[in-house]
Each structure stands twice: as structure tokens, then as C-alpha cells.
Design an enzyme around this catalytic site. Structure first.
Site, PDB file in Angstrom:
ATOM      1  N   GLU A   1       0.839  -1.209   0.000  1.00  0.00           N
ATOM      2  CA  GLU A   1       0.000   0.000   0.000  1.00  0.00           C
ATOM      3  C   GLU A   1       0.869   1.253   0.000  1.00  0.00           C
ATOM      4  O   GLU A   1       0.379   2.361   0.184  1.00  0.00           O
ATOM      5  CB  GLU A   1      -0.925  -0.002   1.223  1.00  0.00           C
ATOM      6  CG  GLU A   1      -2.148  -0.901   1.071  1.00  0.00           C
ATOM      7  CD  GLU A   1      -1.798  -2.358   0.826  1.00  0.00           C
ATOM      8  OE1 GLU A   1      -1.047  -2.939   1.628  1.00  0.00           O
ATOM      9  OE2 GLU A   1      -2.256  -2.910  -0.188  1.00  0.00           O
TER      10      GLU A   1
ATOM     11  N   ASP B   1      -7.162  -5.380  -4.897  1.00  0.00           N
ATOM     12  CA  ASP B   1      -6.251  -5.667  -3.795  1.00  0.00           C
ATOM     13  C   ASP B   1      -6.311  -7.137  -3.406  1.00  0.00           C
ATOM     14  O   ASP B   1      -6.266  -7.477  -2.235  1.00  0.00           O
ATOM     15  CB  ASP B   1      -6.544  -4.785  -2.565  1.00  0.00           C
ATOM     16  CG  ASP B   1      -5.561  -5.046  -1.424  1.00  0.00           C
ATOM     17  OD1 ASP B   1      -4.374  -5.255  -1.719  1.00  0.00           O
ATOM     18  OD2 ASP B   1      -5.977  -5.040  -0.256  1.00  0.00           O
TER      19      ASP B   1
ATOM     20  N   ASN C   1      -0.562  -7.813  -4.013  1.00  0.00           N
ATOM     21  CA  ASN C   1      -1.239  -6.936  -4.968  1.00  0.00           C
ATOM     22  C   ASN C   1      -0.291  -5.940  -5.641  1.00  0.00           C
ATOM     23  O   ASN C   1       0.679  -5.519  -5.046  1.00  0.00           O
ATOM     24  CB  ASN C   1      -2.337  -6.139  -4.245  1.00  0.00           C
ATOM     25  CG  ASN C   1      -1.771  -5.266  -3.137  1.00  0.00           C
ATOM     26  OD1 ASN C   1      -1.259  -5.763  -2.153  1.00  0.00           O
ATOM     27  ND2 ASN C   1      -1.824  -3.951  -3.306  1.00  0.00           N
TER      28      ASN C   1
END
Lengths: 639, 185
Positions: A240, A366, A324
């Protein structure tokens, strides 16, 4: 379409699957004799069509009359210790101890407890080696050694790696740690600020320490290492934050880096060479880790490895997923985004890739590919196949030939409306167009949500029932792509998400799954995502915990509840079973809510904002009424 | 006399409105000395003088607050604090302030960073923009007056925004005693 066309369709089907040829021939005869039957068929197919309608989604198939079939494959011998979170190299999380059984589990009693004094999520599995229990805490990543030979298991020593406090600010989903690994007299684990440490298991003294990443780029380390032969294998977190994912092997004795394989970039960085033989055509080609991205986007493209690894000593292959791609907003990274959201088989000696399969090309939601891979030898279509089983975030239970990377089956084990299935010929997931996220528009009811039908919480396998015990989620989400702005060391997500419970209104499920039939055998529903690991035992008792703090023992055959205990805080840890110095079987579990699911409690978040905790807080609004924070280890045994 | 009263009222209104709507593209230099006013504790032993709180001019300026919101998203504050509910970082829509709620404290938090994860944005975000972000952050917990604060971010909710739903037919008031005429299709 007339009866004749149906017959010809059946003929075509026949050529595709010779096993059912006699059945089809019978069908053709029937159709010719009773043309009215055709209309019945139309009606029936209409039914199945409406069930498969894209907006509707798929539920897992249920097995109607399940007969428990003992596993015929080999299991690693069990010495009553627990030296790695996954128990064995095949990641079964199965204990052959059987003192605790379905008859006496209801008498389980608390043996002793241990408070860590920390208030963030406790995801780690305890280790038990030589009558000592080792516990890794969330940041500040203390390592406790507890003496199991003495009453109440007092602390033998504590090791403090003093990780940088700043690292807490770049940990996406709480400052968790998923555990340590034991080998060669040393305990290996990772610190949030990107060090792998080796600690002498007897003295608690540091043997070596190696810095592997950079918190200024948003890299952290939260996964539990896997030791293969003379190498400690670790990976990074930070998908992220626009980090570049990698897996690294270190020498167990010196900590020196032996190899590093990136998940993006040129083949030389990914350790793709002449022995790389992926099963599917889309994974063949030069430098796909560069060409499947917009220029330079692979440098901040994610594909971290913060989850689980398995190892097959016979094939000498290491299996690990890749997480991801970043950012979440898929519109800013056109292409398949290789080698993210897939699985690699590698030679652990050199890191060289053998095969790869991409669960989620150009991942939209994700769906990290880093869940555990359970290595089993299963009868598939009359043949024993060496397979690995992965309960993927995208909601499909993949059974993959672990020698070649061929997908043998991929049935939904949770509710899925983002795909209609996986084409086993091409390996390509059949995506549903209307559920694709769009820039600047909110797409509603995407199932499963970003944490997937199952996140990191590892499942267990019992050879006695042949079933997998899968702790998982039932979550859907609304998602909106927004502008992406990469600033090193800050989140690189570019999406607004709001999650909520999926069909049925419960957010968690605990499913017993038959990997041969590809069907669900039984299921327990829970109000909250089941965010703890599972443990299967030879007493046919299966253990798991709930986010509101109940630690449960259920019957492996039918899921009926045998016993439960309310712990001080929600459970997101991994239960283990070991033989104590007194010869008794013990069960140990961390309580201590947190992680992505429990961040609302651990981080005291405010769910009036539905996008809090990347949208997870919205689904967990009422969790603060059910549990409070605080880490404690609980150990149970029979009276 | 009367005309003077009217004129001065109008002038006053114009002035008030100016603060709310003004768009200063050249910011006063005074804004660049924030740290002196920061205090982290309400305890001042021995009756030591309490530093005078700094006022943030953007907090009475709707444009400044809306710019703050835009910058809050662009500098990825949103990635950790979400739209005020928090995540990696603490929430900003509640009334709990670990490092102080005063404009100078929020400014210092952004520029200096804080030890448990809040990064230091010194040298990354220009000072005037930090003050705009401070204004927006403080507006999230209702510390600014309503006429400059935006509504809470709610577009992710399933229901439609109020402005996009059809307007209700206003009820027509009728004089007492008059019968309501029958509705004709």
C-alpha cells in the site's frame, strides 16, 4: 436453438470430455425419442443461467452426503514440538497429538497465561522447541522465551531488537508480526523496521542481524520466515506504499544475502532464467515484469511477499505468492502487472524461478496472492497428483499441480461476483465487466472485498478427515478509483473503499472444505471475519478464534461446537498444539485484537468515516462493543 | 444619518464576507513562525506564562479550508487518516488529540512529525499549504465555524447525496377555514 442443435452441442461436449461420452450418447437418444424433453432442458438451463448471472455471483457448492476419506499421502513426522508457524513444510498446521478429543474437549481448562503488555494486533504463532516457548510480539517485536518445565512458564529471557518507532507509520494494517521460525539452535524473525534477526535459542543473545529494506520507501517486514536447508527465506510488506516486492534468502549462520528475487522488473531481477517453464502461455516471454506495466511503474508496483511459504523437499521447490500491485486504482497501471498477485515455484538454493501462475492479472481489488499453500498429494480424476492448495483472496480454492503450475480446479469457497470462474484451459479468471472499478465512480457490491474471501489467516488440514479447515471472510465493498500521487514513504492506494458484510449479513465464516470434490462440507458463520488461523488435531478437534474473543474447539467431522473460552481480547493469532514436559497435550493461542480487521479497536478508529482503515472499519463498526485491546497468550489443557 | 447607518452596515457585511471568500495568493510572512506558540501540556509549573495561541487566518476562509482538503488528499494524508476516521494514523474527526488540537500543534505535527509514525513533511509541503491543511484538519472535528467548513465526506455511502434526490413538493399553506380543493389528475 432446436433439439437438433442441442444434440450437436452435446456432441461437441462429448469430444471435450470422453469420460462422460456414454451419458451424452444416452442423452442424444432420449432427445430424439422424446422431443418434449428439450423444453425441460431449456427450462433447466434457464435456471442455471439465472444463477450464474453476472450481477448475482456464485456461492460455494455444498457436498450433500460427505463420507470422510482419510488422506493417503505422506505427512511429516510430528515430534510434539511446533518449530514453525505452519507446523510442517507442507503447511498443514496439523498436530498428531490426540489426548484432546471430541469426547473430552468440553473439559479443557486454562493452564496458564502470559501478558505481553502490548495493545496492538497479536497475529503470531507461538513456537515450542526443547521445552521452551518462543513468542514474538507486534511492534516493538520483543522475543520472549518461556520455560515450560517450570510452573506457570516463567520468562527465561527477553530479546529486544529495538525497532525504529517510525516504522509504525508505514505499516499498512497494524504493526503485526506473524511469527518466528526455529532452526539450527536459532530463532529467526523479522522486525517491522526491516531487519531479519537470528537469536540464540538458549541464551537469547543476538547471533546476527541483517537490514533488508528501507522504511523511508514504505517497506516493513511482518511475515514469518521459512527456513529451508541452510537458508532463512523472508519477504517484505508495503504493497500500500508503492514498494517493490521481493523475497530474499539469507544464510542461517551468517545472515548474508544469498539471493533476492523481485516480483517486478527485468527477468534478471525476478530470477527468471532458462529453467523457467510456466504452464500458461500468458506467462511466457522476455521481461514481462517490465513490459506488462506503464513505463517505470514496476519500480513502485508492489508484489510484496508478506504471507506464507511452503517447501517440497522431494521436488526441491519453494512456493510463495506475490501480493497486490500498487496502487489499488487499476486504471493507472494498464497491463497484467507481472509478477504481482500470483504464485512462484522457485529453487530455494538459487532462487531461480521454475514456474509462475497469475491468479489476478491486472488485479482490480487488492487481491494479494500471498495466502498459504498447503502441499498435498491428492487423487484427481483417478490419478494421484502432487498439488498445492491455495484459498485465494479472489474467492476461489485453487488446486494447482505443484510440479508444473497447471490449475486443476478453482471452485468458489466464498461468495464471488467479481468473476464467473477460472478457465482451466487457459488459466484465465473470467472477470465480470460491471464489477470493474472505475476512476471517479463508485462501483457497488464488489464481492469479495479487498481483504478477499480469505486474507492471511491460515487454514489447516487434517489427514484423518481429508478436509481443509478454512477461517475466512464474507465481505463485500464499494470502491472508487481516485488520483494517485506517489510520495515515497506515504500510502500509494488511490482508492476509496467501504466494506460491509456479504450475503447473509455475517462477515465471517469457518468452512470445512473437501479439496478432492472441491466442495464445502460444513460451515460455521460468525458475526465478524474469522481472522485467526486454524489448527487441526489428531483428536479430531479443530481450533480457531473469533474477533470478539471466543476461542473455539469444534468437531472436525461436522463442525459442532465442543468447547469455547472467552479470552480477554479478540483473537487474530494462530493456535498451536504441543506436548509439554509433563507429557500432556497443550493448546496455545494469542489473544489481542488488531490487524486490518481489528484496527478499529487497536487503533481506536472512528467508523463514522466509512473509509477508515481502507474501508474495513465500516464493516467492523460494532466490534468495539464486543472486545477491547490487549495481548495475552492463553494455554489450555485437559484437567 | 439613516443613509450612514445603512452604508456602514453594508460595509461591515462586505468586510466579513471578504474574510470568508478571500483568496490570498501572496501569503503574509507572519505565517512562517509557528513553533513559538506550541505547547504540549496544560500544566505550567510555577505559574510560568502560557504562550499565546496562534490564529490561523485560513480558518475563517472557506477557500483556504477547501484548498486544505485538496492538499490533504494530494499529499496522501488521506492514505493514513482516511477521510478523518483514521487507519494507520489516528482519526481526525473525533475530539482526541494526542499532540494537541491548537493550530500551532497541528502545524508542528505535520512539519516536525511525531515519534510513533507521523512523518515529518518539512521541506515537502510549503508552509502556506500546511496552514491550509491545518485548517481543513481542524474543520473535520468541528473546530471551525460552520460557514467555512465543508460537509463530512459521505459519498461512499450507498444512499444518494441529498442534492441529487428529487425535491419534495412544498406544502402550500392555505388560509384557515378554506377547504382543500380536490386533487385533479
Amino acid at each position: 436453438m432446436g433439439a437438433g442443435e442441442v444434440a450437436s452441442l452435446l456432441r461437441r461436449r462429448m469430444s471435450a470430455s470422453p469420460q462422460i461420452a456414454p451419458l451424452i450418447r444416452f442423452g442424444q437418444v432420449l432427445l430424439r425419442t422424446f422431443p418434449g424433453l428439450f423444453y425441460c432442458l431449456v427450462l433447466l438451463s434457464g435456471c442455471s443461467d439465472s444463477r450464474n448471472h453476472i450481477s448475482q455471483g456464485k456461492h460455494p457448492e455444498q457436498e450433500s452426503n460427505y463420507q470422510s476419506q482419510a488422506y493417503k499421502g505422506k505427512m511429516e513426522p510430528d515430534d510434539g514440538q511446533w518449530i514453525r508457524p505452519a507446523k510442517d513444510l507442507a503447511s498443514t498446521r496439523y498436530s498428531s497429538l490426540d489426548q484432546i478429543n471430541t469426547g473430552n474437549a468440553k473439559t479443557l481448562k486454562l493452564a496458564w497465561t502470559f501478558s505481553t503488555g502490548l495493545v496492538r494486533g497479536h497475529e503470531a504463532a507461538p513456537l515450542v522447541v526443547n521445552n521452551t516457548m518462543y513468542l514474538v510480539t507486534p511492534w516493538p517485536n520483543l522475543l520472549y522465551a518461556l520455560d515450560l518445565t517450570k510452573p506457570g512458564a516463567p520468562v527465561k529471557w527477553t530479546f529486544d531488537p529495538q525497532p525504529a518507532p517510525e516504522s509504525q507509520g508505514v505499516a499498512c494494517c497494524d504493526v503485526v508480526n506473524r511469527g518466528a521460525a526455529y532452526a539450527a539452535g536459532k530463532i529467526f524473525y523479522n522486525t517491522l523496521d526491516d531487519y531479519t534477526v537470528a537469536v540464540d535459542a538458549n541464551t537469547g543473545k543476538l547471533v546476527w542481524k541483517m537490514r533488508l529494506g528501507d522504511i523511508h520507501k514504505g517497506e516493513t517486514m511482518t511475515m514469518a520466515p521459512l527456513v529451508v536447508k541452510d537458508k532463512v527465506i523472508v519477504g517484505n510488506s508495503g504493497g500500500e506504499f508503492g514498494v517493490r516486492g521481493w523475497v530474499t534468502a539469507l544464510d542461517v549462520n551468517s545472515g548474508k544475502i544469498v539471493w533476492r528475487a523481485y516480483s517486478t522488473g527485468p527477468d534478471s531481477d525476478v530470477l527468471i532464467g532458462p529453467n523457467f517453464k510456466p504452464f500458461y502461455a500468458q506467462d511466457r516471454g522476455k521481461d514481462l515484469g517490465v513490459s506488462s506495466w506503464p513505463p517505470d511503474a514496476w519500480k513502485i508496483g508492489g508484489g510484496t511477499m508478506w504471507g506464507w511459504m511452503s517447501y517440497d523437499p522431494d521436488l526441491n521447490l519453494l512456493y510463495h505468492g506475490t501480493a497486490n500491485p500498487g496502487p489499488w486504482n487499476p486504471d493507472v497501471r494498464p497491463g497484467d502487472n507481472k509478477w504481482t498477485a500470483g504464485i512462484f515455484a522457485r529453487n530455494p538454493d538459487t532462487g531461480e524461478a521454475r514456474w509462475y501462475y497469475q491468479y489476478n492479472p491486472h488485479d482490480l481489488y487488492d487481491y494479494d496472492g500471498i495466502n498459504e499453500n498447503v502441499l498435498l498429494d491428492l487423487p484427481i480424476n483417478g490419478q494421484t497428483r502432487k498439488v498445492l492448495i491455495n484459498a485465494e483472496r479472489n474467492g476461489h480454492m485453487y488446486v494447482i499441480d505443484r510440479t508444473s503450475g497447471e490449475v486443476l480446479s478453482a471452485n468458489p469457497y466464498g461468495y464471488v461476483n467479481t468473476a464467473t470462474g477460472v478457465d482451466l484451459k487457459t488459466g484465465i479468471t473470467q472477470a465480470v465487466e460491471e464489477k470493474k472499478p472505475r476512476f471517479g465512480a463508485v462501483v457497488r457490491e464488489i464481492c469479495p472485498a479487498a481483504p478477499g474471501a480469505k486474507d492471511w489467516q491460515p487454514m489447516a488440514f487434517s489427514p484423518r478427515t481429508g478436509l481443509l479447515y478454512v477461517p475466512h471472510n464474507n465481505l463485500c465493498m464499494d470502491m472508487e478509483g481516485v488520483d494517485a500521487n506517489y510520495i515515497a514513504g506515504t500510502p500509494y492506494v488511490a482508492a476509496n473503499v467501504r466494506m460491509y458484510a456479504g450475503p447473509g449479513g455475517h462477515a465471517g465464516e469457518f468452512t470445512a472444505w473437501d479439496p478432492v470434490a472441491g466442495k464445502e462440507v460444513w460451515k460455521i458463520k460468525d458475526r465478524f471475519p474469522v481472522w485467526s488461523g486454524a489448527l487441526a488435531t489428531a483428536g479430531d478437534v479443530v481450533f480457531f478464534g473469533t474477533l470478539d474473543g471466543w476461542f473455539k474447539a469444534v468437531d472436525a467431522h461436522n463442525g459442532s461446537e465442543l468447547w469455547q473460552f472467552k479470552c480477554g481480547s479478540g483473537i487474530i493469532g494462530q493456535p498451536i498444539s504441543y506436548r509439554g514436559p509433563d507429557g500432556k497435550q497443550y493448546i496455545a493461542i494469542f489473544s489481542g485484537v488488531g490487524g486490518w480487521a481489528g484496527a478499529i479497536v487497536a487503533g481506536r478508529l472512528d467508523a463514522r468515516d466509512p473509509t477508515a482503515a481502507l474501508g474495513f472499519a465500516n464493516a467492523m463498526k460494532d466490534l468495539p462493543q464486543y472486545t477491547t485491546k490487549g495481548g495475552t497468550l492463553y494455554v489450555f489443557t485437559l484437567p | 444619518m439613516k443613509i450612514h447607518l445603512i452604508l456602514s452596515t453594508v460595509l461591515l457585511l462586505v468586510l466579513v464576507a471578504c474574510t470568508r471568500e478571500t483568496r490570498d495568493f501572496q501569503q503574509p510572512a507572519a505565517l512562517s513562525e509557528p513553533a513559538s506558540g506550541v505547547h504540549m501540556s496544560e500544566l505550567h509549573p510555577g505559574g510560568a506564562p502560557v504562550p499565546k495561541p496562534i490564529t490561523n487566518p485560513f480558518e475563517s476562509n472557506a477557500y483556504g479550508v477547501s484548498e486544505g482538503k485538496r492538499l490533504y488528499e494530494s499529499y496522501n494524508c488521506v492514505g493514513c487518516h482516511a477521510h478523518g476516521g483514521g487507519g494507520i494514523g489516528p482519526p481526525l474527526i473525533d475530539l482526541k488529540w494526542i499532540y494537541g488540537a491548537e493550530p500551532a500543534n497541528v502545524y508542528a505535527t505535520i512539519v516536525e512529525g511525531r515519534p510513533n509514525g507521523m512523518p515529518s513533511f518539512r521541506g515537502k509541503i510549503p508552509e502556506n499549504q500546511v496552514w491550509e491543511i491545518v485548517a481543513y484538519v481542524r474543520s473535520l472535528s468541528g473546530q471551525l465555524s460552520k460557514d467555512v467548513s465543508g460537509g463530512r465526506e459521505d459519498h461512499m455511502y450507498g444512499k444518494k447525496a441529498e442534492s441529487s434526490t428529487p425535491k419534495e413538493n412544498p406544502k402550500i399553506s392555505r388560509p384557515l377555514g378554506n377547504p382543500v380543493p380536490e386533487h385533479k389528475q
